[in-house]
Design a protein around this motif. Structure first.
Motif, PDB file in Angstrom:
ATOM      1  N   ASP A  97       0.731  -1.374   0.010  1.00 12.41           N
ATOM      2  CA  ASP A  97       0.393  -0.196  -0.071  1.00 12.41           C
ATOM      3  C   ASP A  97       0.916   1.616  -0.113  1.00 12.41           C
ATOM      4  O   ASP A  97       1.689   1.241   0.198  1.00 12.41           O
ATOM      5  N   ARG A  98       0.159   2.353  -0.128  1.00  9.65           N
ATOM      6  CA  ARG A  98       0.767   3.337  -0.171  1.00  9.65           C
ATOM      7  C   ARG A  98       1.745   3.817   0.804  1.00  9.65           C
ATOM      8  O   ARG A  98       3.084   4.099   1.034  1.00  9.65           O
ATOM      9  N   ARG A  99       1.211   3.702   2.226  1.00 14.20           N
ATOM     10  CA  ARG A  99       2.663   3.372   3.223  1.00 14.20           C
ATOM     11  C   ARG A  99       3.477   3.065   3.755  1.00 14.20           C
ATOM     12  O   ARG A  99       4.776   3.408   4.109  1.00 14.20           O
ATOM     13  N   TRP A 100       3.377   2.047   2.787  1.00 15.96           N
ATOM     14  CA  TRP A 100       4.200   0.702   3.087  1.00 15.96           C
ATOM     15  C   TRP A 100       5.360   1.219   1.795  1.00 15.96           C
ATOM     16  O   TRP A 100       6.434   1.098   2.285  1.00 15.96           O
ATOM     17  N   GLN A 101       4.636   1.570   1.241  1.00 15.42           N
ATOM     18  CA  GLN A 101       6.072   2.217  -0.529  1.00 15.42           C
ATOM     19  C   GLN A 101       6.399   3.695   0.438  1.00 15.42           C
ATOM     20  O   GLN A 101       7.706   3.869  -0.078  1.00 15.42           O
ATOM     21  N   GLU A 102       6.310   4.110   1.250  1.00 14.60           N
ATOM     22  CA  GLU A 102       6.982   5.659   1.484  1.00 14.60           C
ATOM     23  C   GLU A 102       7.889   5.343   2.317  1.00 14.60           C
ATOM     24  O   GLU A 102       9.053   5.377   2.963  1.00 14.60           O
ATOM     25  N   GLN A 103       7.133   3.995   3.335  1.00 12.34           N
ATOM     26  CA  GLN A 103       8.799   3.802   4.415  1.00 12.34           C
ATOM     27  C   GLN A 103       9.510   3.175   3.250  1.00 12.34           C
ATOM     28  O   GLN A 103      10.492   3.262   3.707  1.00 12.34           O
ATOM     29  N   LEU A 104       9.707   2.349   2.405  1.00  8.58           N
ATOM     30  CA  LEU A 104      10.397   1.422   1.810  1.00  8.58           C
ATOM     31  C   LEU A 104      11.317   2.870   0.939  1.00  8.58           C
ATOM     32  O   LEU A 104      12.318   2.309   1.302  1.00  8.58           O
ATOM     33  N   ARG A 105      10.679   3.621   0.592  1.00  3.59           N
ATOM     34  CA  ARG A 105      11.356   5.417   0.079  1.00  3.59           C
ATOM     35  C   ARG A 105      12.534   5.579   0.677  1.00  3.59           C
ATOM     36  O   ARG A 105      13.850   6.218   0.335  1.00  3.59           O
ATOM     37  N   GLU A 106      11.886   5.724   2.178  1.00  2.00           N
ATOM     38  CA  GLU A 106      12.328   6.372   3.028  1.00  2.00           C
ATOM     39  C   GLU A 106      13.510   5.484   3.587  1.00  2.00           C
ATOM     40  O   GLU A 106      15.025   5.983   4.045  1.00  2.00           O
ATOM     41  N   LEU A 107      13.844   4.379   4.120  1.00  2.00           N
ATOM     42  CA  LEU A 107      14.445   3.641   4.341  1.00  2.00           C
ATOM     43  C   LEU A 107      15.497   3.362   3.204  1.00  2.00           C
ATOM     44  O   LEU A 107      16.565   2.959   3.054  1.00  2.00           O
ATOM     45  N   GLU A 108      15.323   3.916   1.875  1.00  3.39           N
ATOM     46  CA  GLU A 108      16.464   3.474   0.619  1.00  3.39           C
ATOM     47  C   GLU A 108      16.842   2.305   0.456  1.00  3.39           C
ATOM     48  O   GLU A 108      17.888   1.988   0.653  1.00  3.39           O
ATOM     49  N   THR A 109      15.903   1.232   0.527  1.00  7.84           N
ATOM     50  CA  THR A 109      16.111  -0.075   0.513  1.00  7.84           C
ATOM     51  C   THR A 109      16.175  -0.590  -1.406  1.00  7.84           C
ATOM     52  O   THR A 109      15.137  -0.100  -1.765  1.00  7.84           O
ATOM     53  N   GLU A 110      17.353  -1.191  -1.248  1.00 11.19           N
ATOM     54  CA  GLU A 110      17.501  -1.308  -2.650  1.00 11.19           C
ATOM     55  C   GLU A 110      18.580  -2.803  -2.450  1.00 11.19           C
ATOM     56  O   GLU A 110      18.829  -2.739  -1.769  1.00 11.19           O
ATOM     57  N   VAL A 111      18.377  -3.834  -3.427  1.00 14.85           N
ATOM     58  CA  VAL A 111      18.642  -4.909  -4.269  1.00 14.85           C
ATOM     59  C   VAL A 111      20.509  -4.411  -4.697  1.00 14.85           C
ATOM     60  O   VAL A 111      20.611  -3.910  -6.225  1.00 14.85           O
ATOM     61  N   TRP A 112      21.516  -3.607  -4.054  1.00 17.89           N
ATOM     62  CA  TRP A 112      22.755  -3.348  -4.126  1.00 17.89           C
ATOM     63  C   TRP A 112      23.656  -3.992  -4.794  1.00 17.89           C
ATOM     64  O   TRP A 112      24.816  -4.126  -5.675  1.00 17.89           O
ATOM     65  N   TRP A 113      23.691  -5.424  -4.253  1.00 17.11           N
ATOM     66  CA  TRP A 113      24.816  -6.391  -4.348  1.00 17.11           C
ATOM     67  C   TRP A 113      24.432  -7.123  -5.771  1.00 17.11           C
ATOM     68  O   TRP A 113      23.382  -7.219  -6.459  1.00 17.11           O
ATOM     69  N   GLN A 114      25.786  -8.046  -6.131  1.00 20.93           N
ATOM     70  CA  GLN A 114      25.549  -8.827  -7.851  1.00 20.93           C
ATOM     71  C   GLN A 114      25.570 -10.393  -7.010  1.00 20.93           C
ATOM     72  O   GLN A 114      26.819 -10.329  -7.188  1.00 20.93           O
ATOM     73  N   GLY A 115      24.450 -10.521  -7.233  1.00 20.11           N
ATOM     74  CA  GLY A 115      24.379 -12.154  -7.078  1.00 20.11           C
ATOM     75  C   GLY A 115      23.881 -12.482  -5.496  1.00 20.11           C
ATOM     76  O   GLY A 115      25.157 -11.753  -4.471  1.00 20.11           O
ATOM     77  N   ASP A 116      23.118 -13.668  -5.013  1.00 21.56           N
ATOM     78  CA  ASP A 116      23.103 -13.661  -3.343  1.00 21.56           C
ATOM     79  C   ASP A 116      24.134 -14.132  -2.902  1.00 21.56           C
ATOM     80  O   ASP A 116      24.584 -14.124  -1.968  1.00 21.56           O
ATOM     81  N   ASP A 117      25.264 -15.204  -4.346  1.00 22.74           N
ATOM     82  CA  ASP A 117      25.774 -16.018  -3.275  1.00 22.74           C
ATOM     83  C   ASP A 117      27.314 -14.620  -3.226  1.00 22.74           C
ATOM     84  O   ASP A 117      28.358 -14.772  -1.926  1.00 22.74           O
ATOM     85  N   GLY A 118      27.137 -13.658  -3.092  1.00 27.01           N
ATOM     86  CA  GLY A 118      28.262 -12.603  -2.769  1.00 27.01           C
ATOM     87  C   GLY A 118      27.705 -11.551  -1.828  1.00 27.01           C
ATOM     88  O   GLY A 118      29.000 -10.331  -1.507  1.00 27.01           O
ATOM     89  N   TYR A 119      26.775 -11.782  -1.162  1.00 25.22           N
ATOM     90  CA  TYR A 119      26.691 -10.762  -1.082  1.00 25.22           C
ATOM     91  C   TYR A 119      27.184 -10.371   0.343  1.00 25.22           C
ATOM     92  O   TYR A 119      27.411  -9.171   0.579  1.00 25.22           O
ATOM     93  N   LEU A 120      27.129 -11.325   1.723  1.00 32.10           N
ATOM     94  CA  LEU A 120      27.766 -11.575   2.604  1.00 32.10           C
ATOM     95  C   LEU A 120      28.855 -10.209   2.091  1.00 32.10           C
ATOM     96  O   LEU A 120      29.324 -10.216   3.480  1.00 32.10           O
ATOM     97  N   ALA A 121      29.689 -11.228   0.978  1.00 32.80           N
ATOM     98  CA  ALA A 121      31.249 -10.854   0.865  1.00 32.80           C
ATOM     99  C   ALA A 121      31.206  -9.095   0.187  1.00 32.80           C
ATOM    100  O   ALA A 121      32.417  -8.692   1.357  1.00 32.80           O
ATOM    101  N   ALA A 122      30.492  -8.916   0.143  1.00 32.25           N
ATOM    102  CA  ALA A 122      30.267  -7.164  -0.594  1.00 32.25           C
ATOM    103  C   ALA A 122      29.906  -6.538   0.722  1.00 32.25           C
ATOM    104  O   ALA A 122      30.525  -5.680   0.826  1.00 32.25           O
ATOM    105  N   PHE A 123      29.029  -7.525   2.500  1.00 29.62           N
ATOM    106  CA  PHE A 123      29.126  -6.575   2.589  1.00 29.62           C
ATOM    107  C   PHE A 123      29.843  -5.967   4.158  1.00 29.62           C
ATOM    108  O   PHE A 123      29.939  -5.084   4.350  1.00 29.62           O
ATOM    109  N   ALA A 124      30.529  -7.257   4.364  1.00 27.13           N
ATOM    110  CA  ALA A 124      31.708  -7.396   5.276  1.00 27.13           C
ATOM    111  C   ALA A 124      32.815  -6.274   4.921  1.00 27.13           C
ATOM    112  O   ALA A 124      32.964  -5.383   4.961  1.00 27.13           O
ATOM    113  N   HIS A 125      32.429  -6.240   2.814  1.00 25.35           N
ATOM    114  CA  HIS A 125      33.975  -5.005   2.667  1.00 25.35           C
ATOM    115  C   HIS A 125      33.210  -3.874   2.410  1.00 25.35           C
ATOM    116  O   HIS A 125      34.399  -3.292   2.873  1.00 25.35           O
TER     117      HIS A 125
END
Length: 413
Positions: A97-125
């Protein structure tokens, strides 16, 4: 599975043995670099379960982040936002819903990593963590979320049908056009250096919101709008969360909304009609900023830096704002009942008095009360004490100076 074993051990560990469970679980997950990609993939898969359980239990994105911010560290917060983003991949972009989407925008949620296998390594770096430190952070976060109790829902979860059609238009998707105009007026009022201009802008915003709310009540009375009460959560944190809640309650009450405080989680649930809720949130945020500025200015001398003074200041501020908002609401309602109507372009027209208005407003207030009773069948009231007369006087004076007309109007109906 290693991850499930570690998470289960940490979730069920008593506080006295939590450190041991965390160390054991983190060591298990971080044992070798070779298994790290598999752990990474499992973590993002587990996010669907862990975060999805929270959605089903009534929590929303801003709520989960607020809990983490209150109890854990910034690195946990960054990880929390990523796991929320990962879980969000399961849902179509238009599903929440609208407020849910607003919260996601405010939190700046995004899938910034390339491939799930490398997520933890990228986050750690990105955060300069070794595998053990990151695994510990992950388990601490999942324990915090996994132990959250069910709470009263304030809207549909992703995948559920919204209670009514989403509104369209405005810079925020689904935001009413009138609210967008009010938001713009308030932004100008807060940025101008000229008090007279700020007062004029806020007064205009107030009038527009008051008329908008009244129009919605009359539409409902005519059967053209089957709107029903909704709810949202607003964070209220220390210090002085009691007086801050009083201020929010003052704003809400003047606009036929109700407030329920969940002190242990640092938020209030505000129940009211959709447009009213938007106005309450805008006005409360503005008044809280003004109160903080006034308190800091008053806190420059004598005993004004004491907790007693500051507590009394904010309680008095909230009490005086309640009086001003109530008076303003009564005036706006009387004008509308007499047939004075404000057009969206700011001009006024005289219409015939509409005898449906007062019963319509009363019906909406009654509907809000019924919704509060449904969501929160067991409520208790709480008093906030005042122990500093000087702080009380200073708080009332600051409330008298607060530029609330514009925002008040937004909330008023």
């Amino acid at each position: 599975m290693l991850l499930e074993q570690a998470v289960r051990s940490v979730l069920t560990a008593p506080d006295g043995t939590l450190d041991l469970a965390l160390d054991t679980g983190a060591s298990l997950l971080a044992a070798s670099a070779g298994q790290w990609p598999a752990v990474s993939r499992a973590v993002l898969g587990h996010a669907d379960t862990a975060v999805g359980r929270c959605w089903s239990a009534g929590w929303r994105p801003a709520d989960l982040v607020r809990v983490v911010r209150r109890e854990l560290k910034p690195v946990h917060l960054a990880l929390a936002v990523d796991l929320i983003a990962a879980e969000g991949r399961r849902h179509p972009a238009a599903a929440p819903d609208r407020r849910w989407q607003e919260q996601l925008r405010e939190l700046e949620t995004e899938v910034w990593w390339q491939g799930d296998d490398g997520y933890l390594a990228a986050f750690a770096h990105r955060h300069r963590l070794d595998r053990f430190a990151l695994a510990t952070t992950l388990l601490e976060l999942l324990r915090t979320w996994g132990r959250l109790p069910p709470i009263a829902p304030v809207g549909p979860t992703p995948g559920q049908a919204a209670p009514r059609a989403e509104r369209s238009a405005g810079p925020v998707p689904g935001e009413p056009r009138m609210l967008a105009r009010i938001r713009a007026l308030l932004a100008k009022a807060e940025s101008t250096e000229y008090p007279e201009e700020a007062e004029a802008l806020t007064a205009k915003a107030q009038q527009l919101m008051a008329q908008h709310s009244i129009d919605e009540a009359l539409l409902a009375a005519a059967g053209a709008d089957r709107d029903a009460p909704a709810a949202l959560r607003i964070g209220v944190d220390n210090p002085y969360e009691g007086p801050k809640t009083m201020l929010l309650d003052a704003v809400a009450a003047a606009n036929r909304c109700r407030v329920v405080w969940a002190k242990e989680f640092g938020f209030c649930t505000v129940v009211g009609f959709d447009g009213d809720l938007d106005g309450v949130e805008l006005l409360y945020t503005s008044l809280l900023v003004q109160a903080t500025h006034a308190l800091n200015k008053a806190g420059s001398g004598r005993d004004s830096r004491t907790k007693a003074f500051r507590q009394s200041f904010l309680v008095a501020y909230a009490a005086r704002i309640r009086e001003r908002l109530t008076t303003a609401t009564e005036r706006a309602t009387s004008a509308a009942a007499a047939g004075r109507h404000l057009r969206e372009d700011g001009t006024e027209e005289q219409l015939l008095p509409d005898e449906r208005l007062l019963p319509a407003l009363a019906a909406r207030s009654e509907a809000v009360d019924e919704e509060v009773g449904r969501l929160f069948p067991k409520l208790v009231s709480q008093r906030v004490r005042v122990s500093d007369g000087e702080g009380w006087a200073a708080g009332r004076a600051a409330a008298d100076r607060a530029a609330l007309h514009g925002r008040t109007g937004e909330l008023r109906r």
